[in-house]
Write an enzyme that holds these catalytic residues in place. Structure first.
Site, PDB file in Angstrom:
ATOM      1  N   ASP A  28       0.880  -1.169   0.000  1.00 28.46           N
ATOM      2  CA  ASP A  28       0.000   0.000   0.000  1.00 28.46           C
ATOM      3  C   ASP A  28       0.917   1.218   0.000  1.00 28.46           C
ATOM      4  O   ASP A  28       1.494   1.566   1.029  1.00 28.46           O
ATOM      5  CB  ASP A  28      -0.896  -0.038   1.246  1.00 28.46           C
ATOM      6  CG  ASP A  28      -1.715   1.241   1.411  1.00 28.46           C
ATOM      7  OD1 ASP A  28      -1.717   2.081   0.484  1.00 28.46           O
ATOM      8  OD2 ASP A  28      -2.344   1.385   2.478  1.00 28.46           O
ATOM      9  N   LYS A  90       3.018  11.298  -3.393  1.00 27.49           N
ATOM     10  CA  LYS A  90       1.984  10.612  -4.163  1.00 27.49           C
ATOM     11  C   LYS A  90       1.050  11.598  -4.853  1.00 27.49           C
ATOM     12  O   LYS A  90       0.495  11.313  -5.907  1.00 27.49           O
ATOM     13  CB  LYS A  90       1.195   9.698  -3.223  1.00 27.49           C
ATOM     14  CG  LYS A  90       0.167   8.819  -3.900  1.00 27.49           C
ATOM     15  CD  LYS A  90      -0.473   7.900  -2.860  1.00 27.49           C
ATOM     16  CE  LYS A  90      -1.537   7.002  -3.448  1.00 27.49           C
ATOM     17  NZ  LYS A  90      -2.136   6.150  -2.406  1.00 27.49           N
ATOM     18  N   GLU A 196      -7.355   0.636  -4.201  1.00 28.25           N
ATOM     19  CA  GLU A 196      -7.277   0.543  -2.743  1.00 28.25           C
ATOM     20  C   GLU A 196      -8.582   0.077  -2.102  1.00 28.25           C
ATOM     21  O   GLU A 196      -8.565  -0.846  -1.279  1.00 28.25           O
ATOM     22  CB  GLU A 196      -6.797   1.884  -2.158  1.00 28.25           C
ATOM     23  CG  GLU A 196      -5.298   2.068  -2.395  1.00 28.25           C
ATOM     24  CD  GLU A 196      -4.805   3.497  -2.324  1.00 28.25           C
ATOM     25  OE1 GLU A 196      -5.589   4.380  -1.904  1.00 28.25           O
ATOM     26  OE2 GLU A 196      -3.645   3.743  -2.702  1.00 28.25           O
ATOM     27  N   ASP A 218     -12.833   5.320   1.671  1.00 28.28           N
ATOM     28  CA  ASP A 218     -11.385   5.333   1.866  1.00 28.28           C
ATOM     29  C   ASP A 218     -10.869   6.767   1.785  1.00 28.28           C
ATOM     30  O   ASP A 218     -10.726   7.323   0.702  1.00 28.28           O
ATOM     31  CB  ASP A 218     -10.741   4.442   0.787  1.00 28.28           C
ATOM     32  CG  ASP A 218      -9.206   4.400   0.908  1.00 28.28           C
ATOM     33  OD1 ASP A 218      -8.650   5.110   1.772  1.00 28.28           O
ATOM     34  OD2 ASP A 218      -8.594   3.656   0.132  1.00 28.28           O
TER      35      ASP A 218
END
Lengths: 644, 220
Positions: A28, A90, A196, A218
């Site tokens: 992850d 990211k 994810e 999420d």
């Protein structure tokens, strides 16, 4: 007789594939923290450090010599050496400089000037300068992945060369490609990019034996996703997904930091913020936010340009700051429910994922929408990595579970007037392929430009540019006569490939796709060369492995054929083939990829007459109407014979 | 050359046996394999998807009435065998073939799952005179009038309650129209089915517009 065989050869070239003894892991790769896990008998295990922590802060500190430190140590360096530390990288994956968000006019990054090729316009991935080095987000992410890989190799005592890497469901093609490139750079073959929320659903669903419609909410450090899934008997079917690739806990920190800085402006007047100041202010904002998840109020100090200030904040005030951001996630949830045609009351459970779901206001609003308490007993930080590890295990060792995912964003092309024509609508199950026909508008036109975009809006300018490419070598014809069929294919990783064919002449067109925010193949090759001393060895091993896998396939196929039709061989022929098989087996045991290929070719040549006799027998059998092999699927075809 | 002769042989055999199977060559073991077989009966290698209609692809009976549960089961069953996740460590060729198989299955599933797309597809299969994509409107004054009336009503609707009433009406009409479609297909009345499919398209559009109007109203 070689042509008979060639008819059935689409002609794919082998690519790096299976590794035999190495381990496949799940990663992850988060905005704030990253987690690595490995599948084992009976489940997945999250890999922890000596202190028992699974979270590796996605923070990299660079030294003058270019060496890097990743994780907790790097994060601590933010306070003393903010100029040498990069966090939240990211958010820049597959993005341009225009996508960056500033804090009081200052970006928490130093953007490289002039590093971009002007000919390419603004269509290059952003580069940032850190400790005197100019680095792309792909390279910085690769440093994080390398550290995770190393953690796993040390703990498992085995080589780790393949991984399932998770990405936000709402990541566009550019960001997905950037993530895959980062993994390649770190010496990891990406078995699959998994969304994810889907990974979380897999981990949760398998653990709890969940059946029915579930929502995964999420909210991570930098991205928000919501997916609705239909779970039943090992099938995880995504019904619809939505999100915002630039909305997360970072924005919460931003809101708090903004408030503190505004308070300073009223006290001291406006002040110039350095990049380091911006990083510190954001960190203070984060600390305040985290404290207020459990405390009712707190007080934090901020120091800019040698001037200290104290800032008191209560939970109610924080919630006022966060409310509009949380409201955005809730309206995206409502949209996804509508897309899937699902009523909130039909959702059996809401799985919370991502550290930002610890914020009480988030839980409260999610409960408000779905009318039930979200599931909070799972660890929101680790569940995605666990799902990724389970999927890595499923991909390498086989499994009964099945993940069926969708495209998060509509894919379209630019037409006259800057209008988007949608080719693949969002929430289409992947893999998917759609063909679109184009024609020329001028006599003798030899080339045509196509602009691919992703997004839901009607104007090209409001969507994200994915790639531009030119179709060349169109045979000269009168306007409108050429029929160019362009196929857009999205694979199981959610990655797009484009191919084109001129229909009237059947000639394949060259499609050179220039990614709008990605790295070119040349850049990638250079980075691979620069970054990996052991890269050549990795590459050699992967190519060798692929040759072995292919050779094993040929041996297995031939063994099956001899098992069924062995009577077609004379003893001499059988001995000849067996001798060639032995040669292939010896080559497989060796280390020479070319030797394996050459031996396999010799074997195929030797067994060609056998294959022809088998075909003849098969054709005779079919003509005499005998059952040949498994006709189950074929027979059904007869039902509507004569229809197009 | 020998080779071209063999190719002719294979192609002619295909023609002879079209409709009840046919034989092709397996790309992996080079032996005979039933056309449209998912896997080679000899060496078990995954085969290319080949030409098949969506019903055959998913192994469901041709017709408008489809049980969504069994369609799902059939779809999952095939994806379980053919999805690229099952081929992640196989050769590049097998990975590519599994991707085309899974793509074809998804296309079939998406078409058959949705009543409107299913109706259009059936018309395309069984009634070559039908013009797809709602070209019938021009000839259908009744539908044209109805569509205009509903559109006007929506434009005038100013309160959430009025929009909700229109939304409900559209939903009821969609249900009724879908039932009528089912009856038309059952009676092989393609003429009516084509007209009803066009009507369904307009009702869907109206339902979408109702939704857009509601969101528009909510955001003000």
């Amino acid at each position: 007789m070689s042509q008979l065989l060639q008819i059935y050869e689409p002609g794919a070239t082998p690519e790096p594939g299976e590794g035999e003894t190495a381990v496949a892991v799940g990663i992850d790769l988060g905005t704030t923290n990253s987690v690595i896990a490995v599948g084992e008998a009976g489940g997945a295990r999250v890999l922890r450090d000596e202190d028992g922590s699974a979270l590796v802060p996605s923070v990299v500190a660079y030294a003058a010599d270019g060496s890097s430190i990743v994780g907790e140590l790097a994060r601590r360096l933010i306070l003393d050496h903010p100029e040498a530390v990069v966090s939240s990288i990211k958010r820049l994956m597959g993005r341009g400089a225009g996508d960056l968000k500033s804090l009081a006019g200052t970006l928490p990054y130093e953007i490289a000037e002039g590093a971009e090729d002007k000919a390419a316009g603004d269509s290059r991935m952003v580069r940032i300068v850190v400790a005197g080095h100019t680095l792309s987000p792909v390279e910085i992410s690769a440093d994080i992945l390398r550290a995770l890989k190393q953690r796993a190799e040390e703990q498992l005592g085995r080589r780790v060369d393949r991984a399932v890497v998770t990405v936000p469901a709402y990541f566009d093609d550019g960001a997905r490609t950037a993530t895959r490139d980062a993994a390649r750079l770190a010496g990891l073959e990406v078995l699959r990019l998994v969304n994810e929320p889907t990974a979380a659903a897999l981990a949760y669903g398998l653990d709890e034996g969940a059946e029915g419609t579930y929502a995964v909410y999420d909210l991570g450090g930098g991205t928000f996703d919501v997916s609705l899934l239909n779970m039943q008997k090992g099938v995880f079917q995504v019904l619809a997904t939505g999100g915002d690739a630039a909305l997360g806990g970072d924005d919460f920190d931003h809101a708090v930091a903004d408030r503190f800085l505004a308070q300073r402006v009223t006290r001291f007047g406006s002040e110039a913020l350095s990049i380091s100041d911006a990083k510190l202010a954001l960190m203070t904002g984060r600390i305040a936010k985290e404290c207020l998840s459990t405390q009712r109020w707190g007080e934090w100090s901020l120091s800019v340009g040698g001037r200290h200030s104290l800032h008191r904040l209560e939970r109610g005030e924080l919630e006022e700051l966060l409310a509009p951001l949380v409201a955005r996630t809730i309206s995206i949830c409502a949209q996804v429910l509508e897309d899937a045609g699902v009523e909130p009351a039909d959702v059996k459970g809401i799985v919370l994922v991502g550290g930002s779901t610890r914020v009480p206001l988030v839980r409260q609003r999610v409960k408000g929408l779905f009318g039930r308490e979200p599931l909070a007993h799972i660890d929101p930080d680790e569940v995605v990595a666990v799902g990724a590890a389970l999927q890595a295990q499923a991909l390498t060792r086989g499994s009964e579970t099945l993940l069926l995912d969708v495209t998060p964003l509509s894919l379209g092309i630019e037409t006259m007037g800057g209008i988007v024509e949608k080719i693949i609508p969002r929430n289409t199950p992947i893999p998917v392929a759609k063909a679109q026909e184009f024609t020329t508008y001028q006599d003798g036109q030899r080339a045509m430009a196509i602009h691919v975009v992703q997004g839901e809006r009607e104007l090209v300018s409001q969507c994200r540019s994915l790639a531009r490419f030119e179709l060349r070598d169109i045979p000269p014809m009168t306007a409108g006569a050429a029929r160019i069929q362009v196929t857009f294919a999205v694979d199981a990783d959610g990655l797009l490939t484009v191919s084109a064919r001129e229909q009237t002449t059947g000639s394949e067109q060259k499609v050179a796709v220039k990614p709008s925010y990605g790295l070119s193949e040349d850049e990638m090759a250079r980075m691979l060369y620069d970054a990996l001393q052991h890269g050549a060895e990795d590459m050699r091993l992967r190519v060798l492995t692929e040759a072995r896998v292919e050779a094993h396939r040929v041996l297995a196929a031939l063994a099956s054929a001899i098992g069924v039709d062995g009577d077609l061989l004379t003893d001499d022929e059988r001995r000849g083939i067996e001798a060639r098989i032995a040669e292939v087996e010896r080559a497989i045991a060796g280390e020479d990829r070319d030797a394996i290929g050459a031996r396999v070719e010799k074997l195929e040549e030797q067994s060609r007459p056998f294959a022809e006799r088998r075909m003849d027998r098969g054709i005779r059998a079919a003509l005499s109407g005998r059952e040949l092999t498994d006709f189950e699927a074929a027979n059904r075809e007869g039902k509507i014979a004569g229809t197009p | 050359m020998d080779g071209s002769k063999s190719r002719e042989k294979v192609l002619s055999v295909r023609t002879v046996t079209a409709g009840d199977g046919g034989v092709g060559g397996c790309w992996s073991c080079h032996g005979p394999v039933a056309r449209l077989a998912l896997f080679c009966g000899t060496c078990a290698a995954v085969q290319p998807p080949g030409q098949a209609d969506h019903f055959a692809r998913l192994g469901v009976d041709v017709g408008f009435d489809i049980d969504p549960g069994s369609l799902d089961r059939s779809y999952f069953e095939r994806q379980r065998q053919l999805h690229p996740d099952r081929f992640a460590t196989r050769t590049a060729r097998e990975r590519a073939l599994s991707q085309s198989q899974a793509t074809s299955i998804n296309e079939a599933y998406e078409t058959l799952k949705d009543p409107l797309r299913r109706a259009d597809y059936l018309l395309h299969l069984g009634f070559s005179g039908a013009t797809p994509e709602g070209c019938h409107l021009v000839n259908d004054m009744e539908l044209l009038t109805e569509a205009m009336e509903l559109r006007e009503a929506l434009a005038e609707a100013g309160t959430p309650a009025e929009i909700a009433a229109l939304t409900r009406r559209a939903a009821d009409d969609i249900d009724r129209c879908t039932n009528d479609l089912s009856r038309a297909f059952a009676a092989d009345d393609f003429e009516s089915a084509a007209r009803l499919a066009t009507r369904l398209k307009y009702l869907r559009k109206l339902a979408d517009d109702c939704r857009a109007r509601r969101l528009q109203l909510a955001s003000h």
